[in-house]
Design a protein around this motif. Structure first.
Motif, short mmCIF file in Angstrom:
data_model
loop_
_atom_site.label_atom_id
_atom_site.label_comp_id
_atom_site.label_asym_id
_atom_site.label_seq_id
_atom_site.Cartn_x
_atom_site.Cartn_y
_atom_site.Cartn_z
N TYR A 26 0.84 -1.21 0.00
CA TYR A 26 0.00 0.00 0.00
C TYR A 26 0.87 1.26 0.00
O TYR A 26 0.56 2.24 -0.67
N PHE A 27 1.99 1.23 0.75
CA PHE A 27 2.91 2.38 0.73
C PHE A 27 3.42 2.64 -0.68
O PHE A 27 3.42 3.77 -1.16
N ASP A 28 3.84 1.56 -1.35
CA ASP A 28 4.37 1.70 -2.71
C ASP A 28 3.29 2.24 -3.65
O ASP A 28 3.56 3.08 -4.50
N ALA A 29 2.07 1.72 -3.49
CA ALA A 29 0.97 2.19 -4.34
C ALA A 29 0.68 3.67 -4.09
O ALA A 29 0.42 4.44 -5.03
N VAL A 30 0.75 4.08 -2.83
CA VAL A 30 0.53 5.49 -2.47
C VAL A 30 1.57 6.38 -3.16
O VAL A 30 1.23 7.40 -3.76
N ILE A 31 2.81 5.96 -3.07
CA ILE A 31 3.89 6.78 -3.64
C ILE A 31 3.72 6.87 -5.16
O ILE A 31 3.84 7.94 -5.75
N GLU A 32 3.40 5.74 -5.77
CA GLU A 32 3.19 5.73 -7.22
C GLU A 32 2.02 6.64 -7.60
O GLU A 32 2.12 7.48 -8.50
N PHE A 33 0.91 6.49 -6.89
CA PHE A 33 -0.30 7.25 -7.19
C PHE A 33 -0.07 8.76 -7.01
O PHE A 33 -0.56 9.57 -7.79
N ALA A 34 0.68 9.11 -5.96
CA ALA A 34 0.89 10.54 -5.67
C ALA A 34 1.94 11.15 -6.58
O ALA A 34 1.77 12.29 -7.03
N THR A 35 3.00 10.41 -6.89
CA THR A 35 4.06 11.02 -7.67
C THR A 35 3.73 11.06 -9.17
O THR A 35 4.16 11.97 -9.85
N ARG A 36 2.94 10.12 -9.65
CA ARG A 36 2.61 10.23 -11.08
C ARG A 36 1.51 11.26 -11.32
O ARG A 36 1.30 11.70 -12.44
N GLY A 37 0.82 11.65 -10.27
CA GLY A 37 -0.22 12.68 -10.40
C GLY A 37 -1.45 12.11 -11.08
O GLY A 37 -1.56 10.90 -11.27
N ASP A 38 -2.35 12.99 -11.46
CA ASP A 38 -3.56 12.57 -12.14
C ASP A 38 -3.17 11.94 -13.47
O ASP A 38 -2.45 12.54 -14.26
N TYR A 39 -3.63 10.71 -13.72
CA TYR A 39 -3.25 10.00 -14.94
C TYR A 39 -3.85 10.66 -16.16
O TYR A 39 -5.06 10.88 -16.24
N GLN A 40 -3.01 10.99 -17.12
CA GLN A 40 -3.51 11.56 -18.37
C GLN A 40 -3.50 10.49 -19.44
O GLN A 40 -2.44 10.01 -19.82
N PRO A 41 -4.67 10.10 -19.92
CA PRO A 41 -4.70 9.05 -20.92
C PRO A 41 -3.91 9.47 -22.17
O PRO A 41 -3.97 10.62 -22.57
N VAL A 42 -3.18 8.52 -22.74
CA VAL A 42 -2.47 8.84 -23.99
C VAL A 42 -3.50 8.95 -25.11
O VAL A 42 -4.64 8.50 -24.97
N GLU A 43 -3.08 9.52 -26.22
CA GLU A 43 -4.01 9.84 -27.31
C GLU A 43 -4.86 8.65 -27.77
O GLU A 43 -6.02 8.81 -28.10
N ALA A 44 -4.20 7.48 -27.80
CA ALA A 44 -4.89 6.32 -28.36
C ALA A 44 -6.06 5.86 -27.50
O ALA A 44 -6.93 5.14 -27.98
N THR A 45 -6.07 6.25 -26.25
CA THR A 45 -7.16 5.78 -25.39
C THR A 45 -8.31 6.78 -25.39
O THR A 45 -8.14 7.94 -25.73
N GLY A 46 -9.46 6.29 -25.01
CA GLY A 46 -10.65 7.13 -25.04
C GLY A 46 -10.69 8.11 -23.89
O GLY A 46 -9.78 8.15 -23.07
N PRO A 47 -11.76 8.89 -23.83
CA PRO A 47 -11.85 9.97 -22.85
C PRO A 47 -11.87 9.50 -21.40
O PRO A 47 -11.51 10.25 -20.51
N ILE A 48 -12.25 8.27 -21.14
CA ILE A 48 -12.26 7.86 -19.73
C ILE A 48 -11.00 7.10 -19.36
O ILE A 48 -10.89 6.49 -18.32
N GLY A 49 -10.01 7.12 -20.21
CA GLY A 49 -8.75 6.48 -19.88
C GLY A 49 -8.69 5.05 -20.36
O GLY A 49 -7.80 4.30 -20.02
N VAL A 50 -9.67 4.66 -21.16
CA VAL A 50 -9.75 3.30 -21.68
C VAL A 50 -10.09 3.43 -23.16
O VAL A 50 -10.87 4.30 -23.53
N SER A 51 -9.51 2.60 -24.00
CA SER A 51 -9.81 2.74 -25.42
C SER A 51 -11.28 2.38 -25.67
O SER A 51 -11.85 1.53 -24.98
#
Ligand SMILES: Nc1ncnc2c1ncn2[C@@H]1O[C@H](COP(=O)(O)OP(=O)(O)OP(=O)(O)O)[C@@H](O)[C@H]1O
Ligand SMILES: [Mg+2]
Length: 294
Positions: free
Chosen positions: A256-281
């Motif tokens: 959970y600590f590792d997940a917290v650090i990953e979630f906080a440091t990567r910030g709000d996930y921005q979907p790449v262009e190929a994926t749809g508006p909700i972050g999923v193709s």
């Protein structure tokens, strides 16, 4: 190991949802929130599940009659009046759920702006700014009713816990449909910012297969850190604690600590262009929805 997380520019509001029961929504809400607080963030958990499990785990009062998320939704109390400090950490707060919330799903139907009651209570006041919260996590009940809709109109981000078990993706298509629909009609900012694999059992082939399948479907939005199945994680709530407090050296706490650090440091996930508006193709969303209808 970092001991201080970057402060988000604006408060991040995150709904933890999956209408499938028992997949780790509450456990993840509580442990991610505790981890964020331990690493210096100011965090609020809003318990929107009448079961009140998050309130129990955070050690806050939630007997019937306690000012809670119910009063907040109905408009009988402000967030300021409903908030309590968790016994787990001085940076950690909770708006509890009481059994009164069980009737809210029906009571809300006749209220004005019934889909936006939580949004209005949180965002139409200076509550978040005044209290300088970095994160708000909303723990949802296992359904897609008005409580979950209220959670999704109040936030930008959705975090979906998926249990590494049989039928892991059951209902996920329906959840994606709902997110798309809410995005279209109620909250254009809503998107999936993280998927967290939970209860991973390294001894079984199945867990590995589910993890692989989820990554194939969802790609980078899936957090790299996986939460293992661990007795300590399931014992902690019985002591009114997160596993991070209960046994910080356990595997579950480390994950959970590792997940917290990953979630906080990567910030709000921005979907790449190929994926749809909700972050999923769109193809993935369609495929999962078709599977859900079978
Ligand atoms: N990593 C884990 N290892 C072992 N047990 C776990 C783990 N995560 C959750 N559990 C246990 O699994 C059960 C379900 O977890 P939890 O209550 O977090 O799920 P939920 O999605 O919130 O459930 P509900 O849909 O009822 O709200 C609980 O008994 C919890 O203690
Ligand atoms: Mg729960």
């Amino acid at each position: 190991m970092v001991d201080q997380l970057p402060k988000p520019e604006a408060p991040r509001l995150i709904t933890v949802a999956n209408q499938k029961g028992g997949v780790g929504k509450t456990t993840s809400s509580v442990n991610l929130a505790s981890g964020l607080a331990m690493l210096g963030s100011k965090v609020l958990v809003i318990d929107l599940d009448p079961q009140g499990n998050a309130s129990t785990a955070l050690g806050v009062e939630h007997r019937a009659g306690t000012t809670s998320s119910y009063e907040l939704l109905i408009g009988e109390a402000s967030a300021e009046e409903a908030i309590q400090q968790s016994t787990a950490h001085e940076n950690l707060f909770c708006i509890p759920a009481t059994i009164d919330l069980a009737g809210a799903e029906i009571e809300l139907v006749s209220l004005v702006r019934r889909e936006y009651r939580l949004h209005d209570a949180l965002r139409n006041s200076s509550f978040l700014e005044k209290n300088d919260f970095d994160y708000v996590l909303i723990d949802c009940p296992p359904s897609l009713g008005l409580l979950t809709i209220n959670a999704m109109t109040a936030v930008d981000e959705v975090l979906i816990p998926i249990q590494c078990e049989y039928y892991a993706l059951e209902g996920v298509g329906q959840l994606l449909n709902n997110i798309s629909m809410i995005r279209q009609h109620l909250n254009p900012n809503l998107h999936i910012s993280a998927i967290l694999l939970t209860m991973y059992d390294a001894r079984t082939k199945l867990s590995e297969q589910v993890a692989t399948e989820v990554r194939e479907h969802f790609g980078d939005v899936v957090l790299g850190n996986i939460i293992p199945r661990s007795i300590k994680v399931s014992e902690a709530p019985g002591f009114g604690q997160s596993v991070l407090n209960y046994d910080p050296t356990s595997r579950g706490a480390a994950a959970y600590f590792d997940a917290v650090i990953e979630f906080a440091t990567r910030g709000d996930y921005q979907p790449v262009e190929a994926t749809g508006p909700i972050g999923v193709s769109p193809e993935t969303a369609k495929r999962l929805a078709a599977e859900a209808e079978r």
